[in-house]
Design a protein around this motif. Sequence first.
Motif, PDB file in Angstrom:
ATOM      1  N   ARG A  54       0.839  -1.207   0.000  1.00  0.00           N
ATOM      2  CA  ARG A  54       0.000   0.000   0.000  1.00  0.00           C
ATOM      3  C   ARG A  54       0.866   1.246   0.000  1.00  0.00           C
ATOM      4  NH1 ARG A  54      -4.002  -2.854   3.343  1.00  0.00           N
ATOM      5  NH2 ARG A  54      -5.813  -3.016   1.969  1.00  0.00           N
ATOM      6  N   LEU A  55       1.967   1.188   0.739  1.00  0.00           N
ATOM      7  CA  LEU A  55       2.780   2.385   0.920  1.00  0.00           C
ATOM      8  C   LEU A  55       3.635   2.730  -0.284  1.00  0.00           C
ATOM      9  CD1 LEU A  55       3.771   2.008   4.657  1.00  0.00           C
ATOM     10  CD2 LEU A  55       1.973   3.403   3.627  1.00  0.00           C
ATOM     11  N   VAL A  56       3.795   1.786  -1.224  1.00  0.00           N
ATOM     12  CA  VAL A  56       4.493   2.178  -2.446  1.00  0.00           C
ATOM     13  C   VAL A  56       3.495   2.526  -3.546  1.00  0.00           C
ATOM     14  CG1 VAL A  56       6.575   0.866  -1.944  1.00  0.00           C
ATOM     15  CG2 VAL A  56       4.759  -0.187  -3.303  1.00  0.00           C
ATOM     16  N   GLY A  57       2.226   2.632  -3.174  1.00  0.00           N
ATOM     17  CA  GLY A  57       1.246   3.110  -4.145  1.00  0.00           C
ATOM     18  C   GLY A  57       0.526   2.019  -4.899  1.00  0.00           C
ATOM     19  N   ILE A  58       0.639   0.775  -4.395  1.00  0.00           N
ATOM     20  CA  ILE A  58      -0.089  -0.305  -5.066  1.00  0.00           C
ATOM     21  C   ILE A  58      -1.537  -0.306  -4.566  1.00  0.00           C
ATOM     22  CG2 ILE A  58      -0.307  -2.810  -5.218  1.00  0.00           C
ATOM     23  CD1 ILE A  58       2.792  -2.879  -5.027  1.00  0.00           C
ATOM     24  N   ASN A  59      -2.456  -0.374  -5.503  1.00  0.00           N
ATOM     25  CA  ASN A  59      -3.866  -0.471  -5.135  1.00  0.00           C
ATOM     26  C   ASN A  59      -4.139  -1.920  -4.763  1.00  0.00           C
ATOM     27  OD1 ASN A  59      -6.600  -0.551  -4.934  1.00  0.00           O
ATOM     28  ND2 ASN A  59      -6.993   0.566  -6.839  1.00  0.00           N
ATOM     29  N   VAL A  60      -4.022  -2.198  -3.486  1.00  0.00           N
ATOM     30  CA  VAL A  60      -4.055  -3.583  -3.032  1.00  0.00           C
ATOM     31  C   VAL A  60      -5.408  -4.238  -3.315  1.00  0.00           C
ATOM     32  CG1 VAL A  60      -3.979  -5.008  -0.957  1.00  0.00           C
ATOM     33  CG2 VAL A  60      -2.208  -3.325  -1.359  1.00  0.00           C
ATOM     34  N   ASP A  61      -6.464  -3.471  -3.207  1.00  0.00           N
ATOM     35  CA  ASP A  61      -7.787  -4.031  -3.510  1.00  0.00           C
ATOM     36  C   ASP A  61      -7.831  -4.536  -4.950  1.00  0.00           C
ATOM     37  OD1 ASP A  61      -8.772  -3.630  -1.028  1.00  0.00           O
ATOM     38  OD2 ASP A  61      -9.729  -1.706  -1.485  1.00  0.00           O
ATOM     39  N   ARG A  62      -7.211  -3.749  -5.844  1.00  0.00           N
ATOM     40  CA  ARG A  62      -7.222  -4.169  -7.237  1.00  0.00           C
ATOM     41  C   ARG A  62      -6.367  -5.414  -7.435  1.00  0.00           C
ATOM     42  NH1 ARG A  62      -4.981  -0.411 -11.230  1.00  0.00           N
ATOM     43  NH2 ARG A  62      -4.747  -1.929 -12.906  1.00  0.00           N
ATOM     44  N   LYS A 102      -4.975  20.677  -0.141  1.00  0.00           N
ATOM     45  CA  LYS A 102      -5.948  19.738  -0.700  1.00  0.00           C
ATOM     46  C   LYS A 102      -6.283  18.676   0.351  1.00  0.00           C
ATOM     47  CE  LYS A 102      -6.605  16.506  -4.349  1.00  0.00           C
ATOM     48  NZ  LYS A 102      -5.970  15.500  -5.154  1.00  0.00           N
ATOM     49  N   ASP A 103      -7.567  18.455   0.554  1.00  0.00           N
ATOM     50  CA  ASP A 103      -7.987  17.470   1.551  1.00  0.00           C
ATOM     51  C   ASP A 103      -7.650  16.061   1.046  1.00  0.00           C
ATOM     52  OD1 ASP A 103      -9.173  16.117   3.616  1.00  0.00           O
ATOM     53  OD2 ASP A 103     -11.186  16.231   2.721  1.00  0.00           O
ATOM     54  N   ILE A 104      -6.858  15.323   1.815  1.00  0.00           N
ATOM     55  CA  ILE A 104      -6.513  13.970   1.385  1.00  0.00           C
ATOM     56  C   ILE A 104      -7.077  12.914   2.335  1.00  0.00           C
ATOM     57  CG2 ILE A 104      -4.404  14.623   0.139  1.00  0.00           C
ATOM     58  CD1 ILE A 104      -2.880  13.589   2.662  1.00  0.00           C
ATOM     59  N   SER A 105      -7.944  13.347   3.238  1.00  0.00           N
ATOM     60  CA  SER A 105      -8.372  12.399   4.269  1.00  0.00           C
ATOM     61  C   SER A 105      -9.330  11.332   3.736  1.00  0.00           C
ATOM     62  CB  SER A 105      -9.021  13.148   5.430  1.00  0.00           C
ATOM     63  OG  SER A 105     -10.148  13.842   4.954  1.00  0.00           O
ATOM     64  N   ARG A 106      -9.846  11.544   2.528  1.00  0.00           N
ATOM     65  CA  ARG A 106     -10.750  10.519   2.002  1.00  0.00           C
ATOM     66  C   ARG A 106     -10.088   9.590   0.987  1.00  0.00           C
ATOM     67  NH1 ARG A 106     -15.469  11.531   4.000  1.00  0.00           N
ATOM     68  NH2 ARG A 106     -15.835  13.641   4.756  1.00  0.00           N
ATOM     69  N   LEU A 107      -8.809   9.847   0.709  1.00  0.00           N
ATOM     70  CA  LEU A 107      -8.148   9.055  -0.323  1.00  0.00           C
ATOM     71  C   LEU A 107      -7.708   7.698   0.216  1.00  0.00           C
ATOM     72  CD1 LEU A 107      -5.924  11.775  -2.037  1.00  0.00           C
ATOM     73  CD2 LEU A 107      -8.259  11.055  -2.589  1.00  0.00           C
ATOM     74  N   ALA A 108      -7.577   6.734  -0.710  1.00  0.00           N
ATOM     75  CA  ALA A 108      -7.052   5.415  -0.362  1.00  0.00           C
ATOM     76  C   ALA A 108      -5.533   5.510  -0.320  1.00  0.00           C
ATOM     77  CB  ALA A 108      -7.498   4.404  -1.418  1.00  0.00           C
ATOM     78  N   PRO A 109      -4.877   4.535   0.341  1.00  0.00           N
ATOM     79  CA  PRO A 109      -3.417   4.627   0.490  1.00  0.00           C
ATOM     80  C   PRO A 109      -2.695   4.854  -0.832  1.00  0.00           C
ATOM     81  CG  PRO A 109      -4.258   2.807   1.781  1.00  0.00           C
ATOM     82  CD  PRO A 109      -5.420   3.373   1.039  1.00  0.00           C
ATOM     83  N   HIS A 110      -3.098   4.113  -1.890  1.00  0.00           N
ATOM     84  CA  HIS A 110      -2.332   4.260  -3.126  1.00  0.00           C
ATOM     85  C   HIS A 110      -2.555   5.633  -3.769  1.00  0.00           C
ATOM     86  CE1 HIS A 110      -6.228   2.833  -4.683  1.00  0.00           C
ATOM     87  NE2 HIS A 110      -5.924   3.493  -5.772  1.00  0.00           N
ATOM     88  N   GLN A 111      -3.715   6.243  -3.499  1.00  0.00           N
ATOM     89  CA  GLN A 111      -3.954   7.582  -4.032  1.00  0.00           C
ATOM     90  C   GLN A 111      -3.119   8.614  -3.292  1.00  0.00           C
ATOM     91  OE1 GLN A 111      -8.166   7.150  -3.363  1.00  0.00           O
ATOM     92  NE2 GLN A 111      -8.603   7.295  -5.557  1.00  0.00           N
ATOM     93  N   ILE A 112      -2.906   8.369  -2.010  1.00  0.00           N
ATOM     94  CA  ILE A 112      -2.063   9.283  -1.237  1.00  0.00           C
ATOM     95  C   ILE A 112      -0.636   9.223  -1.747  1.00  0.00           C
ATOM     96  CG2 ILE A 112      -1.084   9.617   1.071  1.00  0.00           C
ATOM     97  CD1 ILE A 112      -3.920   8.939   2.110  1.00  0.00           C
ATOM     98  N   VAL A 113      -0.193   7.993  -2.102  1.00  0.00           N
ATOM     99  CA  VAL A 113       1.138   7.857  -2.685  1.00  0.00           C
ATOM    100  C   VAL A 113       1.212   8.648  -3.986  1.00  0.00           C
ATOM    101  CG1 VAL A 113       2.773   6.224  -3.704  1.00  0.00           C
ATOM    102  CG2 VAL A 113       1.572   5.637  -1.595  1.00  0.00           C
ATOM    103  N   GLU A 114       0.140   8.579  -4.780  1.00  0.00           N
ATOM    104  CA  GLU A 114       0.103   9.339  -6.035  1.00  0.00           C
ATOM    105  C   GLU A 114       0.245  10.838  -5.771  1.00  0.00           C
ATOM    106  OE1 GLU A 114      -0.330   8.475  -9.319  1.00  0.00           O
ATOM    107  OE2 GLU A 114      -0.408   6.305  -9.027  1.00  0.00           O
ATOM    108  N   GLN A 115      -0.255  11.287  -4.614  1.00  0.00           N
ATOM    109  CA  GLN A 115      -0.152  12.704  -4.277  1.00  0.00           C
ATOM    110  C   GLN A 115       1.268  13.086  -3.860  1.00  0.00           C
ATOM    111  OE1 GLN A 115      -2.612  15.010  -4.561  1.00  0.00           O
ATOM    112  NE2 GLN A 115      -3.856  13.398  -5.464  1.00  0.00           N
ATOM    113  N   GLY A 116       2.153  12.094  -3.714  1.00  0.00           N
ATOM    114  CA  GLY A 116       3.526  12.396  -3.358  1.00  0.00           C
ATOM    115  C   GLY A 116       3.807  12.374  -1.864  1.00  0.00           C
TER     116      GLY A 116
END
Lengths: 420, 326, 294, 234
Positions: free
Chosen positions: C179-187, D63-77
Amino acid sequence: MSQSKRRLARREVLGLLAAVPAVFSSRSALAQEPIKVGGIFPLTGGNSVFGNQNFQGVETAIELVNDRGGVKGRKIQLFKGDGNSPQAAISETNRLASREGVRIFVGSSTSAVGMVASQEAERNGAFYWEGMAVANNYTERDFKNVFRMGLSAAGLGEPAPLYAAEVLAPMLKIDSKNLKVAVVAEDSAFGVDVSRAVIAQAEKLGIKIGLRELYSAKTTDLSPLVLKLRSLDPDMIIATQFINDAILFQRQMKEMNYSPKAFVGTSAGHSTLSLAEAIGKDVNGIFSSSFPLDANLNSLSAEARADREAFLKRYEAKYKVAPAVQESLGFVVGIALARDILGNATSDSASDLREASLKVDVPVGSYINGWGLKFDDKGQNRRAFGSVVQWQDQKMISVYPAANKVHDPIMVPLPARNAR
Amino acid sequence: MKPVRSPLTGLLLPVAGFAVLAALPLIFSDAFFVAAVTLAFLGAAASLAWNLSGGYAGQLSLGHAAFYGLGAYVSTILFLKAGISPLIGMWLGAIVSAALAVFLGAITMRLKGSFFVMSTLAFGAVVHISAINLRDLTGGPSGLAIPLRPSPENLIFAKKLIYTYVALVLVIVFYAITRMIAASKIGYALVAFRENHDAARALGIRTLPLRIGVFALSAGLISICGTVHAQYYLYVDPDSVMGLNLSLNFALMAIVGGLGTAYGPIVGALLVSVVSVVMQAYLGDQISGLTQLAYAAIVILVLLVAPTGLGPSAHAFLKRRMTWLS
Amino acid sequence: MDIYIQLALSGLFIGGVYALISVGLTLVFGVLRVVNFAHGEYLTIAMYLTYFMFQRVGIDPFVASIAVVPLMFVLGLATERLLIRPTLEAPHVVQVFVTFALSLFLQNLLLALFTSDFRSVRTPYATAAFQIGPLYVSWLRAAVFVVALAFAGGLAAFLKYTYMGSAIRATAQDRRSARLVGINVDRVYAVTFALGCALVGAAGILLSPLFSVNPYTGADMILVSFVIVVLGGMGSIAGAVTAGLLIGVVESFTGYLAGGELKQLVYFVLFMIVLAVRPNGLFGRKGAEVMDVT
Amino acid sequence: MLRVRDLSVRFGDVQAVEQLSFDVAAGQIVGLVGSNGAGKTTTLSAISALVRNRSGSIELDGKDISRLAPHQIVEQGLIHVPEGRRLFPFMSVLENLEIGAYGKAARGKRKQQLEFIFDLLPRLAERRNQLAGTLSGGEQQMCAIGRGLMSCPRLLMLDEPTLGLAPMLVEEVFRLVKTIRDQGVPILIIEQQVVHVLETADYAYVLESGRGTMQGLGATLLQDDGLRRAYLGI
């Protein structure tokens, strides 16, 4: 039609009738109550192929009897109980007994279900009519109201070696004392008991058993067995198999270009249309010793001949295929119960049915498969016998014993694979 | 997991519950109902036994049918071949089962989650296949038929209502054993271990002998159920007393009712039995398979809606309602 | 001597099929940590699909795979979404029993739809064989073996060389870090589960010309896969393939030397021994299976 | 840059973090210190959405990130390097680094980022084909930070990066942290090595039982008597 729907409908009708009590209540009091019969068969689960086939046969018989006016003017109402496991057999037997008022049961396709359902019926003081379960110890349980019309495992296995010695050995030009036979069976109760009976009978006849091999019917590969057989090279294989393993065995024998001089199955997998569907014309020439499919018309009573015609017509109209061995057995079991037991009993209480069963004396040739009905003191029908069919032109044809023979056997010895 | 020690839930409620259970077959006395209740009680007893190890210690065994079957076979073989009363035979069966459980536990208790599950599954299969192949002893796949010779000493009764109460006695005794263990230090250690292996170790709790001990107890108790099964069905064969489905059912009842609670298996067994019997009665008549189809769908729904079991979920729901009201 | 070579060959052929069935199971276990008891039913479903395409439309099973494998993939996606995902955070028992109930559900659905009759795909080449010296080799079995290994190899390559494959492997090793490297684990879960179904679907297609199908076929075949998956090390593709082939050969020799009824017993005992001696299986990573021994 | 307001996390009956607010500004190293169990790791997990049962607001660049999933937060840097390294043990060092650039934004810059990291951490280059599980503790930490950098972070969160490392390696990690800050990536670091953090951090917050009790410049806090008594035993 479902139980619940039927019950609802009746309730509504009764509600309406309440308005005009005088006329109708007197008429319904006069109307004959139906005789209730419960069928306990595995209709779901691993054994449901045979359960459904048996049930369809019984059902056709009951419908026929009803359409002919029923038993002494009373219709028979057949209830379905799904004995898919011993637990289900118990609860279904009790459900039909207490909720539907069933006091007469018929069953049961597998011994595990039959054993349990019949003890439950016995303890409920009901009557149990067994047609299909073959366990040898079935009738060794001191039960009073349990009768088996069908064969024991011993009865099912014996015709194969008899036929081998009487008919096949001469045709193969081998003295039956020199006949080398391999016995192959799946390792459930069915395979173990029947193959044991085959061997016992063969030894009585002086036939040599070169190999007795058991395997699980769930197996995915029978090539080790085929290899064993090839190196042993018996004249004949007698096989007790279920459906998918029978199909697999035939296919793998062909893959390995192996064939004995004769192949005799014992019921189940070799007496079912699925085998022909799966292996096509390779099925031709295979024998199956089993419950009889049909009988030579000349050996049947007039009544049995009429039954036979009616059965074939009804069954084909309803299911669009010709009935095979298990359906035919179901029909015989149903007809015998309705006509010769219920029809001759003073009432439909268990004790009167027992009485009628002990007294019954129906000669051989009275049922469409050639059987008769006479019980020994253990409650085993002595006038049930096995027979042998052969696949000819992808159809099962009765070839043995004489009373059942409709056609001569062909392809003995089995031709080489590429010549079939 | 907080033990509640109010007199209501501690003693009064169970006593009242068992009184109701005991009265059930007397009030609704038709054979169908009595048979259903008997099977449910027997299932509840087996599930209670399973739950000791599977629920409290979190050792999800799918091989308990082996012990159940051993109980059925040992007592039946002794009864048929040596004329020994099943009342004695059942203890011998329990001892054999417990001994085998110690052996199995010593091998597999260090395995984690799924690995333990799979090893018990394989163990169940080994025992099942052995029973099929030890034909001289077990009658092989054809099984053993027990003649109907009613006598209390044979544990065979003409009146089936007696079995209902025999099964109920098992339920009550197993329930009491469960409660005793749950309240003892052993129970705390097991729960601590189940909830957090590392924490339990950190607290210096040595759970391995405890877990093996409870596993053996669980096996012994369930094998007594097997003996009762044999004397009720009067027929023992490998598939019906050792099949994988049996193991799955013991576990399922406990899970549906509430895993690791003393009442869970009883609630679960009653529900599972009632649902399957009712469906069988109302759907069994139509298309083959519909009953089991609906049954499976209900199980899935229950697991999705109440993953901790219906008992605890209902409890939590009521608690929420109560706090909301007050 | 010939006979032993023939036995080994038969064992390898059936072992290839075992391997293909087990690869899907082990993949799903490795990533989602769910033992999918309904795996066998997906095999059955694929066999039915193949049968009906053959029977009704006349499409050869090998051709039918073009449609059946994607269908199985979609079915896998749907299952994961509806049943697996909602229970991933639930206790382990819940997952086990959801898949067990699903297996019961699917069996009976198939029963209600198609009855318990056995259906067979009858291709002209089903029993065709060629001969090398004293050995008989079935074309179909040989082809099934090759295709099965190709599928397993393809899967391994997919896992090694694609982004999704890396993501799947990463998730299997540490879902939190994934999850922490940006993998969408659900997918990843959805794709993995669907892949598992597609693979067992492929196995079902390959088996269709060899075996008849009824609603219980998959359940009968799956038990050996559980053994294989543990034997090979849960989660290990190479392990599943090796153990599959091994079990195939062991079965073959046991069947010949000891008798068919002992086949299952032998491999279950083998399985218990492996668990006792080397619980992480032949290829399993150490540490996944054992907890503290106190 | 990162703005956290009134963050609360509950686990059942336990309040792990309560009404916590803090900021990380651009170009800063911000420390979050506190004893074991103070809620530091929970805070980071809540920000990167590994823990879902939380309340309060989390904003990244407004930008509010509290609703994002973990991988989306990673995308935000916003990159979280977890406690205990948590590498993928059966992948090589190279694979571990490469998968760090899994996010869509980072994929394109994979090559150059890899070069940058091998430059920064030459030891990883030497061991690129070794399985990550077989590295030493220090190397694993470097690899974990390298994996985080591969994601092209705009903000890096480090959870106990020096846990279990020898004193010399601890120094090295802190040097690395400063280098990264100097490259323009702000850092939120949580640590039990209070002195080190306070010496390194531009600003720091002190957590006790899930609450923020003190804040200030690192150097200032280092002088606080209460803090010194509590954490340094002086």
